[in-house]
Scaffold this motif. Structure first.
Motif, PDB file in Angstrom:
ATOM      1  N   SER A  47       0.830  -1.208   0.000  1.00 55.92           N
ATOM      2  CA  SER A  47       0.000   0.000   0.000  1.00 55.92           C
ATOM      3  C   SER A  47       0.861   1.253   0.000  1.00 55.92           C
ATOM      4  CB  SER A  47      -0.941   0.002   1.209  1.00 55.92           C
ATOM      5  OG  SER A  47      -0.207  -0.091   2.422  1.00 55.92           O
ATOM      6  N   ALA A  48       1.954   1.245   0.763  1.00 60.59           N
ATOM      7  CA  ALA A  48       2.853   2.405   0.780  1.00 60.59           C
ATOM      8  C   ALA A  48       3.512   2.594  -0.576  1.00 60.59           C
ATOM      9  CB  ALA A  48       3.910   2.232   1.869  1.00 60.59           C
ATOM     10  N   TRP A  49       3.884   1.506  -1.218  1.00 61.09           N
ATOM     11  CA  TRP A  49       4.484   1.573  -2.546  1.00 61.09           C
ATOM     12  C   TRP A  49       3.495   2.135  -3.564  1.00 61.09           C
ATOM     13  CZ3 TRP A  49       4.203  -3.314  -5.931  1.00 61.09           C
ATOM     14  CH2 TRP A  49       4.603  -3.024  -7.236  1.00 61.09           C
ATOM     15  N   HIS A  50       2.282   1.574  -3.590  1.00 64.75           N
ATOM     16  CA  HIS A  50       1.297   1.983  -4.588  1.00 64.75           C
ATOM     17  C   HIS A  50       0.914   3.457  -4.435  1.00 64.75           C
ATOM     18  CE1 HIS A  50       0.094  -2.512  -4.790  1.00 64.75           C
ATOM     19  NE2 HIS A  50       0.918  -2.213  -5.759  1.00 64.75           N
ATOM     20  N   VAL A  51       0.642   3.870  -3.217  1.00 66.73           N
ATOM     21  CA  VAL A  51       0.239   5.262  -3.016  1.00 66.73           C
ATOM     22  C   VAL A  51       1.424   6.191  -3.243  1.00 66.73           C
ATOM     23  CG1 VAL A  51      -0.685   6.924  -1.352  1.00 66.73           C
ATOM     24  CG2 VAL A  51      -1.633   4.608  -1.456  1.00 66.73           C
TER      25      VAL A  51
ATOM     26  N   SER B   3      -5.811  11.273  -7.573  1.00 67.89           N
ATOM     27  CA  SER B   3      -6.928  12.221  -7.636  1.00 67.89           C
ATOM     28  C   SER B   3      -7.638  12.317  -6.298  1.00 67.89           C
ATOM     29  CB  SER B   3      -7.912  11.798  -8.728  1.00 67.89           C
ATOM     30  OG  SER B   3      -7.274  11.706  -9.990  1.00 67.89           O
ATOM     31  N   PHE B   4      -7.878  11.180  -5.647  1.00 62.14           N
ATOM     32  CA  PHE B   4      -8.593  11.153  -4.374  1.00 62.14           C
ATOM     33  C   PHE B   4      -7.824  11.938  -3.311  1.00 62.14           C
ATOM     34  CE2 PHE B   4     -10.580   9.547  -0.584  1.00 62.14           C
ATOM     35  CZ  PHE B   4     -11.875   9.231  -0.972  1.00 62.14           C
ATOM     36  N   VAL B   5      -6.523  11.669  -3.212  1.00 63.26           N
ATOM     37  CA  VAL B   5      -5.703  12.338  -2.201  1.00 63.26           C
ATOM     38  C   VAL B   5      -5.633  13.841  -2.460  1.00 63.26           C
ATOM     39  CG1 VAL B   5      -3.362  12.562  -1.278  1.00 63.26           C
ATOM     40  CG2 VAL B   5      -4.342  10.292  -1.647  1.00 63.26           C
TER      41      VAL B   5
ATOM     42  N   VAL C 286       3.892   5.756  -5.426  1.00 65.85           N
ATOM     43  CA  VAL C 286       4.007   5.915  -6.877  1.00 65.85           C
ATOM     44  C   VAL C 286       2.861   6.783  -7.401  1.00 65.85           C
ATOM     45  CG1 VAL C 286       3.938   4.702  -9.091  1.00 65.85           C
ATOM     46  CG2 VAL C 286       5.276   3.761  -7.203  1.00 65.85           C
ATOM     47  N   ALA C 287       1.657   6.587  -6.824  1.00 69.01           N
ATOM     48  CA  ALA C 287       0.502   7.374  -7.274  1.00 69.01           C
ATOM     49  C   ALA C 287       0.734   8.867  -7.111  1.00 69.01           C
ATOM     50  CB  ALA C 287      -0.749   6.945  -6.506  1.00 69.01           C
ATOM     51  N   MET C 288       1.449   9.252  -6.059  1.00 67.54           N
ATOM     52  CA  MET C 288       1.699  10.671  -5.854  1.00 67.54           C
ATOM     53  C   MET C 288       2.615  11.267  -6.923  1.00 67.54           C
ATOM     54  SD  MET C 288      -0.151  11.527  -3.313  1.00 67.54           S
ATOM     55  CE  MET C 288      -1.286  10.371  -4.083  1.00 67.54           C
ATOM     56  N   ASN C 289       3.285  10.400  -7.687  1.00 72.31           N
ATOM     57  CA  ASN C 289       4.155  10.870  -8.766  1.00 72.31           C
ATOM     58  C   ASN C 289       3.675  10.383 -10.134  1.00 72.31           C
ATOM     59  OD1 ASN C 289       6.441  12.087  -7.110  1.00 72.31           O
ATOM     60  ND2 ASN C 289       6.406  10.012  -6.290  1.00 72.31           N
ATOM     61  N   ILE C 290       2.399   9.990 -10.219  1.00 74.70           N
ATOM     62  CA  ILE C 290       1.909   9.405 -11.466  1.00 74.70           C
ATOM     63  C   ILE C 290       1.950  10.385 -12.636  1.00 74.70           C
ATOM     64  CG2 ILE C 290      -0.553   9.905 -11.104  1.00 74.70           C
ATOM     65  CD1 ILE C 290       0.969   6.660 -12.525  1.00 74.70           C
TER      66      ILE C 290
ATOM     67  N   THR D  55      -2.608   9.014   5.668  1.00 73.73           N
ATOM     68  CA  THR D  55      -3.984   9.043   6.168  1.00 73.73           C
ATOM     69  C   THR D  55      -4.912   8.297   5.221  1.00 73.73           C
ATOM     70  OG1 THR D  55      -3.574  11.190   7.207  1.00 73.73           O
ATOM     71  CG2 THR D  55      -5.877  10.561   6.883  1.00 73.73           C
ATOM     72  N   TYR D  56      -4.719   8.525   3.943  1.00 69.37           N
ATOM     73  CA  TYR D  56      -5.514   7.820   2.933  1.00 69.37           C
ATOM     74  C   TYR D  56      -5.301   6.311   3.029  1.00 69.37           C
ATOM     75  CZ  TYR D  56      -6.868   6.201  -1.737  1.00 69.37           C
ATOM     76  OH  TYR D  56      -7.420   5.517  -2.786  1.00 69.37           O
TER      77      TYR D  56
END
Length: 590
Positions: free
Chosen positions: A113-117, A150-152, A119-123, A161-162
């Motif tokens: 989860s930490a990895w996915h989110v 987008s959600f964050v 990476v998502a912050m730099n998508i 937190t997300y």
């Protein structure tokens, strides 16, 4: 007189409903107290006890989950028909079983989860083709990463937190969608009973922020849309859109969806004995699903800086394992250090399969005795209804896909196993409701005992992996240090679950090499020549409990001895996290 009888009946129904709700409320209160008491005990013992999470749960917890299960069973037995109450009770039951490890962890449960989110912050940069490590998955299947980003950003919350709130949201949606889908295919009673049976059997259900969970929710939504009546053109259009989103979200979810679509198509043709417009629409969706999945792999799959990872070769490599060693170990041996727990786990799954098979065989035999003719028996298709036949037909290809994924990565076995357990549970519940076995005291007692057994055994199986699946806050502190002070740019780093660094630092350039520690041993450590070596307590437990099945002699302990005997300096140390740097590298100790 009739009005008086009707009023008495309503009063009895109201009394039963109130009893169920009071039982659920008491269960919820006891559960909250039990988790509060267990939290500190787990944190104090998790470093030395591989089963600390199980041992930290007081008897109050088991009383709570038993009462929650009984409240659902009472709802089935007393025919409480309010669907809102059904969903409320099922969500409470699921939260108690599935989310307890998420409440007890002090950092994250399931490190991806930490990895996915992260990476998502730099998508945005990833989709622009920026060459960074950890981001291949984000480029190959950007759907879920775009959603997380987008959600964050829209809510303006912190990524961590997300991550903490996502499992609860995912649980709510998963339970609601599963219940609605089964209720639509069968009935609300079958939906309630099947979820009661399925929830305590989903030991390894992953609810963290990941492409898999987004893909699962989208797939359930698509299936729910396709069984709706009316406005067919609009529904098909929405289903096509969802299928296309699923294709760019997760690699195997389109295949899972295709299995259910193909089963529904085949069963529809067999039962209706003709090809209708609905079958044509299903066939078209199936073609879109396969064509879209194949096209995505052919034209897009593979990072732009990693040539040759897509196309036919990539598909063939992903779906054809070199052997079936992992499958054989799951079926006949053990992939877990505690053999008794693994045997219990495997026995529960065989119990699900046996109950579903026996139920279908009983219906087939009963139908034959009623018809007294093979021809008439075949004309009724053995008495098995469409929904049961569709799910039964889906199980074999689901099983094959599950084992193929397990050969690539044993942790992926959960992806297909979830839908197998759900399908078996629905078949079992459908047979029980159709034959009105729930009205028989003996069967009802046996069913209640079975539900309690599944419920009370759930923590023993599901929480036994949390020595390496639940990450403490001290490891978070180590990651923060490594990201801020480690000077990793352009270096070779080896360790456990290093992809979590994506949450704490700017994207590393592709020249930085990260090597998993369990793929390194003391013999080839010189070949890897790591500049930085990271040891984590969760990595030790993973090596001991899953790979080498030994707490004393495993790849982690061997590598630690080797590193300590070489020219490495320990620059960071905590009870759960250690960082070693080669001579010539510098880092600032906290």
């Amino acid at each position: 007189m009739s009005k008086s009888v009707s009023q008495d009946s309503r009063n009895r129904d109201l009394t039963k409903t109130l009893i169920v709700l009071i039982l659920a409320a008491v269960a919820a209160l006891i559960y909250i107290v039990s988790v509060f008491l267990a939290y500190q005990v787990f944190q104090d013992t998790r470093l030395t006890d591989p089963l600390a999470e199980i041992h930290s749960l007081y008897p109050l917890y088991y009383i709570a989950i038993a009462l929650a299960g009984l409240s659902v069973f009472a709802c089935v037995l007393w025919r409480v028909g309010n669907r809102c109450i059904h969903v409320l009770l099922l969500i409470l039951f699921a939260v108690m079983l599935w989310l307890t490890p998420y409440w007890l962890t002090s950092f994250v449960r399931l490190g991806d989860s930490a990895w996915h989110v992260g990476v998502a912050m730099n998508i945005p940069q990833v989709l622009d083709g920026e060459q960074t490590v950890f981001s291949n998955y984000g480029w190959d299947y950007p759907g879920s990463f775009i959603y997380h980003y987008s959600f964050v950003k829209i809510l303006g919350i912190q990524p961590l937190t997300y991550i903490h709130f996502y499992p609860l949201i995912c649980t709510l949606l998963f339970v609601i969608l599963c219940y609605a889908l089964v209720a639509r295919l069968f009935s609300s009673k079958v939906a309630l009973l099947s979820m009661l049976i399925a929830i305590p059997g989903l030991h390894y259900l992953q609810l963290h922020a990941s492409p898999h969970t987004i893909g699962a929710l989208l797939m359930l939504t698509a299936l729910l849309l396709l069984i709706q009546r009316g406005a067919a053109t609009r529904i098909i259009a929405l289903a096509v859109i969802l299928i296309l989103i699923i294709i760019i979200t997760h690699p195997t979810t389109p295949l899972l969806l295709a299995i259910f679509l193909a089963a529904a198509l085949l069963i529809g043709i067999v039962y209706s004995r003709r090809i209708s417009g609905a079958q044509v629409a299903l066939a078209a969706l199936l073609i879109i699903c396969f064509a879209g999945w194949f096209s995505w792999h052919w034209f897009h799959f593979g990072s732009p800086w990693k040539v040759g990872s897509g196309g036919i070769g990539g598909i063939n490599q992903g779906l054809t394992p070199g052997g079936f060693e992992v499958t054989q170990e799951y079926l006949s041996g053990t992939r877990f250090i505690y053999k008794s727990i693994y045997s219990l786990n495997r026995g529960i799954y065989f119990l699900y399969a046996a109950a579903a098979i026996l139920g279908l065989l009983y219906i087939a035999a009963r139908t034959y005795t009623e018809k007294r003719s093979i021809g008439q028996w075949l004309s009724k298709l053995g008495g098995i209804n469409r929904g049961e036949a569709c799910l039964a037909l889906s199980i074999l290809p689901l099983l094959v896909l599950t084992f193929l994924m397990a050969e690539r990565n044993p942790d992926l076995i959960e992806t297909g196993l979830t839908y197998i357990i759900l399908s078996l549970a629905v078949i079992i519940a459908s047979v029980i409701v159709r034959l009105k076995w729930i009205d028989r005291r003996t069967v009802a007692s046996f069913l209640m005992a079975g539900a309690l057994f599944l419920t009370l055994s759930f923590p023993i199986v599901a929480y036994s992996i949390d020595a390496y699946s639940s990450y403490p806050s001290s490891e978070e502190a180590g990651l923060s240090f490594l990201a801020a002070e480690g000077d990793l740019e352009g270096r070779t780093v080896t360790g456990w679950n290093l992809k979590q660094l994506a949450l704490y630092s700017q994207p590393y350039p592709n020249q930085t090499q990260f090597v998993l520690l369990y793929s390194v041993n003391s013999q080839n450590l010189d070949e890897v020549k790591p500049d930085v070596v990271v040891f984590r307590n969760t990595g030790y437990y993973y090596a001991a409990m899953r790979n080498d099945l030994s707490f004393e002699d495993n790849s982690y302990t061997r590598c630690l001895v080797t590193v300590e005997s070489r020219r490495y300096d320990k620059v960071y140390s905590s009870p759960t996290f250690e960082v070693y740097l080669k001579d010539g590298l510098t880092a600032t100790s906290p």
